[in-house]
Scaffold this active site. Structure first.
Site, mmCIF file in Angstrom:
data_model
loop_
_atom_site.group_PDB
_atom_site.id
_atom_site.type_symbol
_atom_site.label_atom_id
_atom_site.label_comp_id
_atom_site.label_asym_id
_atom_site.label_seq_id
_atom_site.Cartn_x
_atom_site.Cartn_y
_atom_site.Cartn_z
ATOM 1 N N ASP A 1 0.866 -1.174 0.000
ATOM 2 C CA ASP A 1 0.000 0.000 0.000
ATOM 3 C C ASP A 1 0.906 1.229 0.000
ATOM 4 O O ASP A 1 2.086 1.143 0.376
ATOM 5 C CB ASP A 1 -0.880 -0.034 1.259
ATOM 6 C CG ASP A 1 -1.653 1.251 1.471
ATOM 7 O OD1 ASP A 1 -2.335 1.691 0.539
ATOM 8 O OD2 ASP A 1 -1.559 1.816 2.582
ATOM 9 N N ASP B 1 -0.312 5.009 0.855
ATOM 10 C CA ASP B 1 -0.610 6.043 1.841
ATOM 11 C C ASP B 1 -0.375 5.562 3.262
ATOM 12 O O ASP B 1 -0.979 4.589 3.724
ATOM 13 C CB ASP B 1 -2.065 6.504 1.696
ATOM 14 C CG ASP B 1 -2.326 7.134 0.343
ATOM 15 O OD1 ASP B 1 -1.359 7.371 -0.400
ATOM 16 O OD2 ASP B 1 -3.503 7.382 0.024
#
Length: 302
Positions: free
Chosen positions: A54, A56
């Site tokens: 991922d 963020d």
């Protein structure tokens, strides 16, 4: 669309897929299809294992899509009020996890509306500059090192993110990674329409994208590793053989402990104390306040 072939998780007696499942599947398939996969090096230690990160708050401090929008705002693509509204919508989407149908419709319709009518090449060029200006210094060195360990072991590494796939590719290439799975925007004659293909790359859509890519690249998901900070990414984290919680929110930290997953937290002091605080929302408030102050100052000077 009830005959759409779903991968993996649906039970034989589950009935026709829901609209949300269809959107997630379409988004995942589109993202995997759009992923630029570099040729496998001649010498690879491990062809069937890979890592999925991922972005963020996992690979980068804060929300990449917010910084992207803010960079576009500085180039007069949108004003401070629009960026604050946009960031708040993204915060609701990221944090709530149980949005109403109305919320989801609004988020889908406005997620990339600010690039509608723009040429893809124009936005990509801006993205390169915005990465250097606002994102490069926000990469977590600890997470970057984790990705490098997979590369050093001969494994391929992909980013999996809700940010537009064009920006996700830029981040992946700058970090020396294999590629990226991101949100796919509809393009007609080289210009963005402002609409999404399927869904934002979020929740189950991320898992669908990883499944599709694994099928395409002959990956053994039981030998793959997924990294995230958010419980929203549990579909992806539970899809792979190994899951690692990086800078986890409160819910993911609890899940990781209950399942004996590795937890890596690269935040220190004040940052670590903000576990669970929506970074995008904080940025929205900051952006709105700063934008308002600048607007007020401009009016005073006129």
């Amino acid at each position: 669309m009830p005959g759409l072939p779903f991968r993996g998780r649906r039970k034989p007696d589950a009935g026709a897929p829901t609209e949300d499942e269809i959107r997630a599947h379409v988004a995942g398939a589109a993202s995997a299809a759009a992923a630029e996969v570099e040729p496998v090096p001649a010498v690879v230690a491990d062809r069937t294992a890979a890592a999925f990160f991922d972005v963020d708050n996992t690979m980068m401090m804060g929300a990449s899509l917010f910084w992207f929008a803010r960079g576009l705002a500085s180039r007069k693509y949108l004003n401070s009020r629009a960026i604050a509204r946009f960031a708040w919508q993204q915060a609701k989407f990221r944090v709530a996890g149980n949005e109403s149908a109305g919320d989801m419709h609004t988020i889908r319709e406005t997620a990339l509306a600010f690039v509608a009518g723009r040429e893809v090449s124009e936005i990509v060029d801006a993205g390169e500059e915005i990465y250097d200006e606002l994102m490069a210094d926000r990469i977590w060195s600890g997470t970057r090192n984790l990705a490098q360990q997979h590369l050093d072991a001969g494994q391929r590494v992909w980013l999996v993110t809700a940010t537009p796939v064009e920006l996700a590719r830029i981040i992946a290439h700058r970090l020396g990674l294999t590629g990226a799975l991101g949100t796919v925007a509809e393009v007609v004659e080289g210009r963005y329409t402002g609409r999404l293909v399927g869904e934002l790359m979020h929740g189950e859509a991320k898992a669908e994208a990883v499944r599709a890519l694994a099928e395409r690249e002959d990956l053994d998901l039981s030998r793959c590793t997924a990294y995230s900070d958010s419980a929203n990414d549990l579909p992806m984290l539970t899809l792979t053989g190994t899951a690692v919680a990086v800078n986890p929110d409160t819910e993911l930290r609890a899940v990781a402990r209950s399942r004996d997953w590795t937890i890596r937290d690269f935040r220190t002091g004040r940052k670590a104390a903000r576990i669970g605080v929506p970074t995008v929302a904080a940025a929205a408030l900051t952006g709105g306040a700063v934008g308002g102050a600048l607007a007020f100052r401009r009016r005073r000077l006129l």
